[in-house]
Design a protein around this motif. Structure first.
Motif, PDB file in Angstrom:
ATOM      1  N   GLU A 165       0.828  -1.204   0.000  1.00  0.00           N
ATOM      2  CA  GLU A 165       0.000   0.000   0.000  1.00  0.00           C
ATOM      3  C   GLU A 165       0.866   1.260   0.000  1.00  0.00           C
ATOM      4  OE1 GLU A 165      -2.494  -0.568   3.392  1.00  0.00           O
ATOM      5  OE2 GLU A 165      -3.500  -2.313   2.523  1.00  0.00           O
ATOM      6  N   LEU A 166       1.942   1.238   0.763  1.00  0.00           N
ATOM      7  CA  LEU A 166       2.850   2.388   0.771  1.00  0.00           C
ATOM      8  C   LEU A 166       3.480   2.598  -0.596  1.00  0.00           C
ATOM      9  CD1 LEU A 166       4.665   1.794   4.191  1.00  0.00           C
ATOM     10  CD2 LEU A 166       2.908   3.511   3.701  1.00  0.00           C
ATOM     11  N   MET A 167       3.891   1.522  -1.240  1.00  0.00           N
ATOM     12  CA  MET A 167       4.491   1.643  -2.571  1.00  0.00           C
ATOM     13  C   MET A 167       3.471   2.125  -3.592  1.00  0.00           C
ATOM     14  SD  MET A 167       7.182  -1.541  -2.785  1.00  0.00           S
ATOM     15  CE  MET A 167       6.410  -2.716  -1.696  1.00  0.00           C
ATOM     16  N   PHE A 168       2.221   1.740  -3.417  1.00  0.00           N
ATOM     17  CA  PHE A 168       1.149   2.249  -4.274  1.00  0.00           C
ATOM     18  C   PHE A 168       1.085   3.769  -4.210  1.00  0.00           C
ATOM     19  CE2 PHE A 168      -3.417   3.453  -4.481  1.00  0.00           C
ATOM     20  CZ  PHE A 168      -3.664   3.129  -5.810  1.00  0.00           C
ATOM     21  N   TYR A 169       1.384   4.329  -3.048  1.00  0.00           N
ATOM     22  CA  TYR A 169       1.379   5.784  -2.877  1.00  0.00           C
ATOM     23  C   TYR A 169       2.745   6.413  -3.119  1.00  0.00           C
ATOM     24  CZ  TYR A 169      -3.449   6.182  -1.492  1.00  0.00           C
ATOM     25  OH  TYR A 169      -4.824   6.185  -1.515  1.00  0.00           O
ATOM     26  N   GLY A 170       3.640   5.682  -3.759  1.00  0.00           N
ATOM     27  CA  GLY A 170       4.878   6.273  -4.230  1.00  0.00           C
ATOM     28  C   GLY A 170       6.089   6.094  -3.350  1.00  0.00           C
ATOM     29  N   VAL A 171       5.973   5.372  -2.243  1.00  0.00           N
ATOM     30  CA  VAL A 171       7.132   5.128  -1.391  1.00  0.00           C
ATOM     31  C   VAL A 171       8.042   4.112  -2.078  1.00  0.00           C
ATOM     32  CG1 VAL A 171       7.921   4.284   0.857  1.00  0.00           C
ATOM     33  CG2 VAL A 171       5.811   5.634   0.693  1.00  0.00           C
ATOM     34  N   ALA A 172       9.324   4.390  -2.132  1.00  0.00           N
ATOM     35  CA  ALA A 172      10.276   3.487  -2.778  1.00  0.00           C
ATOM     36  C   ALA A 172      10.390   2.185  -1.991  1.00  0.00           C
ATOM     37  CB  ALA A 172      11.642   4.157  -2.885  1.00  0.00           C
ATOM     38  N   ALA A 173      10.485   1.069  -2.710  1.00  0.00           N
ATOM     39  CA  ALA A 173      10.563  -0.241  -2.058  1.00  0.00           C
ATOM     40  C   ALA A 173      11.739  -0.319  -1.097  1.00  0.00           C
ATOM     41  CB  ALA A 173      10.662  -1.341  -3.114  1.00  0.00           C
ATOM     42  N   GLU A 174      12.860   0.317  -1.462  1.00  0.00           N
ATOM     43  CA  GLU A 174      14.041   0.244  -0.597  1.00  0.00           C
ATOM     44  C   GLU A 174      13.877   1.048   0.692  1.00  0.00           C
ATOM     45  OE1 GLU A 174      15.000   3.244  -3.953  1.00  0.00           O
ATOM     46  OE2 GLU A 174      13.972   1.313  -3.717  1.00  0.00           O
ATOM     47  N   ASP A 175      12.827   1.869   0.765  1.00  0.00           N
ATOM     48  CA  ASP A 175      12.584   2.651   1.976  1.00  0.00           C
ATOM     49  C   ASP A 175      11.634   1.950   2.947  1.00  0.00           C
ATOM     50  OD1 ASP A 175      14.236   4.720   1.194  1.00  0.00           O
ATOM     51  OD2 ASP A 175      12.628   5.849   0.220  1.00  0.00           O
ATOM     52  N   VAL A 176      11.163   0.758   2.591  1.00  0.00           N
ATOM     53  CA  VAL A 176      10.193   0.050   3.423  1.00  0.00           C
ATOM     54  C   VAL A 176      10.840  -1.196   4.011  1.00  0.00           C
ATOM     55  CG1 VAL A 176       7.941  -1.076   3.497  1.00  0.00           C
ATOM     56  CG2 VAL A 176       8.306   0.879   1.971  1.00  0.00           C
ATOM     57  N   ALA A 177      10.677  -1.390   5.323  1.00  0.00           N
ATOM     58  CA  ALA A 177      11.224  -2.578   5.984  1.00  0.00           C
ATOM     59  C   ALA A 177      10.185  -3.144   6.941  1.00  0.00           C
ATOM     60  CB  ALA A 177      12.494  -2.229   6.751  1.00  0.00           C
ATOM     61  N   ILE A 178      10.021  -4.466   6.910  1.00  0.00           N
ATOM     62  CA  ILE A 178       9.138  -5.143   7.858  1.00  0.00           C
ATOM     63  C   ILE A 178       9.984  -5.603   9.039  1.00  0.00           C
ATOM     64  CG2 ILE A 178       7.601  -7.105   8.226  1.00  0.00           C
ATOM     65  CD1 ILE A 178       6.924  -6.954   5.236  1.00  0.00           C
ATOM     66  N   VAL A 179       9.651  -5.114  10.215  1.00  0.00           N
ATOM     67  CA  VAL A 179      10.402  -5.456  11.423  1.00  0.00           C
ATOM     68  C   VAL A 179      10.074  -6.891  11.817  1.00  0.00           C
ATOM     69  CG1 VAL A 179      10.751  -4.894  13.854  1.00  0.00           C
ATOM     70  CG2 VAL A 179      10.429  -3.060  12.174  1.00  0.00           C
ATOM     71  N   GLN A 180      11.096  -7.676  12.070  1.00  0.00           N
ATOM     72  CA  GLN A 180      10.896  -9.080  12.434  1.00  0.00           C
ATOM     73  C   GLN A 180      10.612  -9.183  13.932  1.00  0.00           C
ATOM     74  OE1 GLN A 180      14.082 -11.530  10.935  1.00  0.00           O
ATOM     75  NE2 GLN A 180      13.760 -10.882   8.821  1.00  0.00           N
ATOM     76  N   LEU A 181       9.327  -9.031  14.243  1.00  0.00           N
ATOM     77  CA  LEU A 181       8.834  -9.111  15.616  1.00  0.00           C
ATOM     78  C   LEU A 181       7.479  -9.806  15.570  1.00  0.00           C
ATOM     79  CD1 LEU A 181       9.221  -8.152  18.643  1.00  0.00           C
ATOM     80  CD2 LEU A 181       7.759  -6.211  18.013  1.00  0.00           C
ATOM     81  N   ALA A 182       7.314 -10.890  16.319  1.00  0.00           N
ATOM     82  CA  ALA A 182       6.058 -11.643  16.289  1.00  0.00           C
ATOM     83  C   ALA A 182       5.983 -12.557  17.501  1.00  0.00           C
ATOM     84  CB  ALA A 182       5.940 -12.460  15.004  1.00  0.00           C
ATOM     85  N   MET A 183       4.748 -12.977  17.827  1.00  0.00           N
ATOM     86  CA  MET A 183       4.540 -13.918  18.926  1.00  0.00           C
ATOM     87  C   MET A 183       4.360 -15.342  18.447  1.00  0.00           C
ATOM     88  SD  MET A 183       2.225 -12.161  21.881  1.00  0.00           S
ATOM     89  CE  MET A 183       2.508 -13.625  22.872  1.00  0.00           C
ATOM     90  N   LEU A 184       3.920 -15.513  17.196  1.00  0.00           N
ATOM     91  CA  LEU A 184       3.597 -16.848  16.729  1.00  0.00           C
ATOM     92  C   LEU A 184       3.812 -16.937  15.232  1.00  0.00           C
ATOM     93  CD1 LEU A 184      -0.301 -17.174  16.608  1.00  0.00           C
ATOM     94  CD2 LEU A 184       0.892 -15.010  16.801  1.00  0.00           C
TER      95      LEU A 184
END
Length: 421
Positions: free
Chosen positions: A85-104
């Protein structure tokens, strides 16, 4: 993970085109204090105003966006969807990171084992992602997962939460939707059925108590939004009674709450202690600092209802309507302006629960009573307008929609009461 990002972006970019933003909000982030974008859930991809409120308020010189999807039962999938969704609004892919944090782990993502992400809050690589971000986003899900992962067992901040606070203080924007909105306050609303939560004791949450059943549950939140509590999916799930009871469980000076509708955001400038409504729905403000409490309920909470472009002073709770909304002085029209707020109770009606609404008007005052009855328990909400009640609307707004402030709200609970015509 790359495959997730590419797939999400491709689907979203084909599906929709970006509409022009229509609402006026501040254009740049302040030098200190940071901003919050608190979304009431149900964010539509074509709601450009809300997406831009988040994207355009990134810290200058720090274009990176860190996505924390730990509240979700599908962390990598939810993170990838929002990244698209962010890239759809023009954010560059290299500027987006998914933080590896989860419970399961999510069994539907066999190529990603999220159970390996449980230690992310102390992982130097994941913390570095936060430290380099100009914007941080919390997806929806279960807010208790965020609380358990980001607050240590001894009650102190984990290194990741400490890093988020530091980025916010230097001017980054922190946003979140649904559970990611609920966790903004401290305490936070961790669960509770909108009707059942009106009765019984207020519980301190345990992990098994979060959700939509039973008593009102409060627990520690992350505390980015300090003036009061936050509730989400507000009008759609009939949560105004739940929020009212939650704020009245707080010390008198802290009895303030925000109820944010779906597809709607509150853009908060923490330094200036001001907030603007962005999006398609409303934000309901409950001020209980001068309300009174009894064994059967409370009286004289002040209610305000804001629409897109309206501003809220977070120190005084004064409302400044958006340009184009003019004051309405005719008292019958002011009284009519209460109806959208009175109708907040409608989602609570069910096959087993009856809802009756009555109205009484005088020259200068009006009283709307909502009577909810289920089996052996009932609740009566009273919305009253007096000389302090103000109403603004624009020529384009339909029905009784408009900006409202200074409505008195009271609640009485107990045995069901007979309907009075």
């Amino acid at each position: 993970m790359t495959r997730f990002l590419a797939f999400a972006c491709a689907i979203l970019c084909v599906a929709l085109s970006v509409p022009a933003g229509a609402q006026t909000v501040p254009e740049s982030a302040p030098a200190e204090g940071g901003r919050l974008v608190i979304v009431g859930g149900g964010l539509s991809l074509d709601n450009a105003d809300v997406y831009h409120a988040f994207i355009d308020n990134r810290l200058a010189g720090s274009p990176g966006i860190a996505i924390i999807a730990a509240a979700s039962a599908s962390p990598s999938g939810s993170g990838a969807t929002f990244a698209g969704e962010l890239m759809f609004y023009g954010v560059a892919a290299e500027d987006v990171a998914i933080v590896q944090l989860a419970m399961l782990d999510d069994p539907d993502t066999p190529d990603v084992d999220e159970s390996e992400w449980t230690g992310g809050a102390t992982d130097p690589d994941q913390i570095a992602t936060i430290e380099n971000a100009g914007a941080i986003w919390f997806t929806g899900g279960d807010q208790m997962r965020l609380r358990q992962l980001l607050i240590a067992e001894d009650g102190t901040d984990t290194p990741m939460l400490a890093a988020i606070r530091t980025r916010l203080e230097v001017g980054a924007v922190v946003g979140g939707s649904s559970a990611g909105a609920a966790v903004m306050s401290d305490p936070m609303i961790a669960g509770g059925d909108p009707f059942g939560g009106l009765f019984g004791e207020v519980l301190a949450a345990a992990p098994s108590q979060s959700g939509e059943s039973g008593s009102l549950v409060l627990d520690r939140g992350l505390g980015f939004f300090s003036p009061g509590l936050v509730d989400q999916h507000f009008a759609q799930r009939g949560r105004f009674g739940r929020l009212a009871r939650a704020i009245m469980a707080q010390p008198a000076t802290s009895r303030m709450g925000l109820g944010i509708d779906e597809d709607t955001a509150l853009l908060v400038d923490r330094g200036d202690r001001a907030a603007w409504v962005v999006g398609r729905g409303t934000v309901t403000v409950l001020d209980g600092r001068r309300a009174t409490v009894s064994a059967t309920g409370f009286a004289d909470i002040r209610l305000s209802r804001l629409h897109g472009g309206d501003m809220l002073n977070l120190s005084t709770l004064a409302v400044t309507p958006a340009s184009g909304r003019e004051p309405v002085t005719a008292r019958p029209s002011v009284f009519g302006g209460l109806w959208p707020s009175v109708r907040l109770a409608d989602p609570l009606e069910s096959e087993t629960r009856q809802l009756f609404t009555s109205e009484q008007r005088r020259a200068a005052t009006a009283r709307f009573e909502v009577n909810l009855a289920e089996d052996k328990r009932g609740a009566i909400f009273v919305f009253a307008a007096d000389a302090r009640t103000r109403y603004w609307r624009s020529a384009e707004e339909e029905g009784w929609n408009g900006t409202l402030s200074g409505v008195r709200l009271s609640l009485t609970t107990g045995a069901p009461q007979p309907y009075r015509h």
